[in-house]
Write an enzyme that holds these catalytic residues in place. Structure first.
Site, PDB file in Angstrom:
ATOM      1  N   GLU A   1      10.352  16.485  14.559  1.00  0.00           N
ATOM      2  CA  GLU A   1      10.652  16.222  13.082  1.00  0.00           C
ATOM      3  C   GLU A   1       9.798  17.306  12.187  1.00  0.00           C
ATOM      4  O   GLU A   1       8.687  17.160  12.471  1.00  0.00           O
ATOM      5  CB  GLU A   1      10.684  14.451  12.778  1.00  0.00           C
ATOM      6  CG  GLU A   1      10.928  14.353  10.983  1.00  0.00           C
ATOM      7  CD  GLU A   1      10.808  13.170  10.798  1.00  0.00           C
ATOM      8  OE1 GLU A   1      11.775  12.408  10.226  1.00  0.00           O
ATOM      9  OE2 GLU A   1       9.796  12.530  11.355  1.00  0.00           O
TER      10      GLU A   1
ATOM     11  N   GLY B   1      -4.485   5.490   4.280  1.00  0.00           N
ATOM     12  CA  GLY B   1      -3.885   4.839   5.359  1.00  0.00           C
ATOM     13  C   GLY B   1      -5.066   4.228   6.384  1.00  0.00           C
ATOM     14  O   GLY B   1      -4.857   3.029   6.626  1.00  0.00           O
ATOM     15  N   PRO B   2      -6.029   5.238   6.763  1.00  0.00           N
ATOM     16  CA  PRO B   2      -6.929   4.760   7.540  1.00  0.00           C
ATOM     17  C   PRO B   2      -7.918   3.767   7.337  1.00  0.00           C
ATOM     18  O   PRO B   2      -8.360   3.186   7.969  1.00  0.00           O
ATOM     19  CB  PRO B   2      -7.530   6.043   8.090  1.00  0.00           C
ATOM     20  CG  PRO B   2      -6.818   7.207   7.689  1.00  0.00           C
ATOM     21  CD  PRO B   2      -6.059   6.816   6.420  1.00  0.00           C
TER      22      PRO B   2
ATOM     23  N   LYS C   1       0.858  -1.157   0.081  1.00  0.00           N
ATOM     24  CA  LYS C   1       0.037  -0.035  -0.141  1.00  0.00           C
ATOM     25  C   LYS C   1       0.835   1.219  -0.189  1.00  0.00           C
ATOM     26  O   LYS C   1       1.586   1.693   1.032  1.00  0.00           O
ATOM     27  CB  LYS C   1      -0.631   0.243   1.312  1.00  0.00           C
ATOM     28  CG  LYS C   1      -2.097   0.959   1.166  1.00  0.00           C
ATOM     29  CD  LYS C   1      -1.871   2.229   0.907  1.00  0.00           C
ATOM     30  CE  LYS C   1      -1.719   3.108   2.289  1.00  0.00           C
ATOM     31  NZ  LYS C   1      -1.440   4.637   1.891  1.00  0.00           N
TER      32      LYS C   1
ATOM     33  N   GLY D   1      -4.668   3.366  -1.883  1.00  0.00           N
ATOM     34  CA  GLY D   1      -5.650   3.858  -0.902  1.00  0.00           C
ATOM     35  C   GLY D   1      -4.968   4.781   0.087  1.00  0.00           C
ATOM     36  O   GLY D   1      -3.958   4.893   0.139  1.00  0.00           O
TER      37      GLY D   1
ATOM     38  N   CYS E   1      13.927  11.604   6.410  1.00  0.00           N
ATOM     39  CA  CYS E   1      13.794  11.200   7.801  1.00  0.00           C
ATOM     40  C   CYS E   1      15.410  11.162   8.290  1.00  0.00           C
ATOM     41  O   CYS E   1      15.399  11.275   9.714  1.00  0.00           O
ATOM     42  CB  CYS E   1      13.338   9.681   7.794  1.00  0.00           C
ATOM     43  SG  CYS E   1      14.029   8.261   6.941  1.00  0.00           S
TER      44      CYS E   1
ATOM     45  N   GLY F   1      -4.644   0.980   4.499  1.00  0.00           N
ATOM     46  CA  GLY F   1      -3.480   0.546   5.356  1.00  0.00           C
ATOM     47  C   GLY F   1      -3.864   0.144   6.565  1.00  0.00           C
ATOM     48  O   GLY F   1      -3.406  -1.084   6.832  1.00  0.00           O
TER      49      GLY F   1
ATOM     50  N   GLU G   1      10.482   1.744  10.135  1.00  0.00           N
ATOM     51  CA  GLU G   1      11.418   2.884   9.850  1.00  0.00           C
ATOM     52  C   GLU G   1      10.764   4.184   9.906  1.00  0.00           C
ATOM     53  O   GLU G   1      10.066   4.484   9.238  1.00  0.00           O
ATOM     54  CB  GLU G   1      11.983   2.633   8.763  1.00  0.00           C
ATOM     55  CG  GLU G   1      13.386   3.317   8.478  1.00  0.00           C
ATOM     56  CD  GLU G   1      13.134   4.998   7.807  1.00  0.00           C
ATOM     57  OE1 GLU G   1      13.087   5.735   8.422  1.00  0.00           O
ATOM     58  OE2 GLU G   1      13.164   4.961   6.627  1.00  0.00           O
TER      59      GLU G   1
END
Length: 460
Positions: A367, A203-204, A170, A201, A279, A207, A245
């Site tokens: 971040e 995430g909520p 995904k 799609g 990141c 995922g 990660e």
């Protein structure tokens, strides 16, 4: 069949279960450039069941044959690199030369490395009266971000396939078009149906369904620490393996003996790399008080030389601007960049540098994921180490010193998974991953392969 009504499931482009679509927006022009299906739990279920059905045959495929298929995939990706780079530039905003060199260069190197590893790695060994086997974990659910769309995909898919796992991917909703191109390359390489599946799609929805699916044996996720915690909690309830990660707030520690000009120039470049959307960005620069003012001046001048690409979305741009406002409010001194932009259109943020940053300020702890550098003063090495380790993150970092041994000694005390010594180069075979809330597990090289293996021993 590719486009807004297609997903790659069980070896074919098939219609999505629902009618929902996701708009893909070009960050430079703020224009819609495509659509993909907004996948549902039903789409995820079809993909996972295809992966489960394909698992026995794929896991039994000799590693040498898996290596040949990965090599074929690498070859096709290489042949199509210009097309894929152009797609990434359109959907993610990277300048075309950057997309060619980095957005494609990284995944091609990684894919090739796993083609070689699949052929050479020993999946069994003798220990006394035991034979120990390394076997695939099973069906992997992979969720990838938008900052390096193909690199993050390949860093999960290639080792999983090399290990003998099947996979459901995904990708991020911001950058799905290049991943559709990757899926077509998988198909054209002859990788068997069901071994790799793509569901686009949100995430909520998609995922979450992938993480919760009972037939998924492992979840590999790259993204925010907040979402990573949620995934870990969900997977933990089912005692399901995870590889995470997550975020970073990496310290670039410039010791007094270092080449200051070189360290500052490279440090600023590593914050501006990919417009700060990395990141591993060295977003905190730690400088001794005796060199601080000079370093600030150098950093401000260096930042002014960068002409950055836009951020991936309006939401990300506004998030980064919010951090800049927070830095000013909390008393940091803005020496370059800020909220102003020379662009009338596009999701741009100027290269930004803050001086007089205190270690506990928001911009030094959270971040930002944008082109924002915080420069922090220290008085001695003990304080520098305390500041470097004083965040919840531990993904990457850097140390500079005239004596390499001095830099290594400092780096060994840093609570972080990867440290660059005096500007060392990225190594696609070295393990990448974090300490603390920067994640669980490692990607790349042999350490990335073993994440997708489980151990069985037979006693004789």
């Amino acid at each position: 069949m590719r486009g807004e009504n297609a997903m790659y499931i069980d070896g074919a482009w098939t219609a999505a279960a629902g009618q929902g679509v996701i708009e893909v927006v070009n960050p430079v022009e703020e224009a819609i450039i495509g659509h993909v299906p907004a996948g549902t739990a039903e789409d995820v279920d079809r993909a996972v069941r295809a992966a489960r059905t394909a698992l026995p045959a794929w896991s039994a495929t000799p590693p040498a044959e898996r290596a040949e298929l990965l090599a074929a995939l690498t070859g096709i990706l290489t042949a199509r690199k210009d097309e894929l780079a152009a797609t990434i530039s359109a959907e993610q905003g990277s300048p075309l030369p950057f997309s060619q060199a980095v957005q494609l260069g990284f995944p091609l190197a990684v894919a090739g490395s796993y083609a070689e590893l699949a052929a050479t790695y020993s999946f069994e060994e003798k220990i006394g009266n035991s034979t120990v086997y390394q076997e695939p974990v099973g069906v992997v659910g992979a969720i990838t971000p938008w900052n390096y769309p193909l690199h993050q995909v390949v860093a999960k898919v290639a080792p999983a396939l090399a290990a003998g796992c099947t996979i459901v991917l995904k990708p991020s909703e911001e950058t799905p078009l290049s991943v559709q191109g990757f899926a077509q390359a998988v198909h054209d390489a002859g990788i068997p149906a069901g071994v790799f599946n793509l569901v686009t799609g949100l995430g909520p929805v998609a995922g979450q369904a992938l993480v919760e699916h009972p037939e998924v044996d492992m979840v590999s996720f790259t993204g925010s620490t907040k979402v990573g915690k949620q995934i870990a909690a969900t997977a933990g309830a089912a005692v399901k393996r995870v590889a995470l990660e997550l975020g970073g707030k990496s310290a670039n520690v410039i010791l007094p003996s270092a080449d200051l000009a070189k360290a500052v120039q490279r440090g600023v470049a590593m914050v501006m790399f990919n417009s700060g959307q990395s990141c591993f960005a060295w977003s905190r620069m730690l400088v001794h008080s005796s060199q601080y003012d000079e370093a600030v001046e150098m950093a401000a001048a260096a930042a002014a030389t960068f002409d950055l690409a836009p951020l991936v979305s309006a939401r990300q741009r506004d998030r980064v601007r919010g951090y800049i406002e927070k830095g000013v409010t909390e008393g940091a001194r803005l020496v370059a960049g800020g909220l102003d932009s020379t662009h009338e259109r596009g999701y741009y943020v100027s290269p930004t540098v803050f001086a007089d940053v205190k270690p506990d300020m928001t911009i030094a702890q959270e971040e930002i994921f944008g082109p924002v550098l915080s420069i922090i003063r220290y008085e001695d090495e003990a304080e520098a180490l305390q500041i470097a380790n004083n965040t919840v993150y531990g993904l990457a970092g850097a140390v500079w010193a005239s004596d390499e041994a001095e830099a290594v000694a400092f780096a060994r005390q840093m609570d972080t998974g990867q440290v660059y010594i005096n500007g060392g180069e990225f190594n696609p075979l070295a393990p990448f991953g974090g300490y603390k809330q920067s994640g669980v597990g490692r990607e790349l090289g042999v350490h990335g392969l073993t994440e997708y293996l489980q151990t069985k021993s037979l006693q004789f």
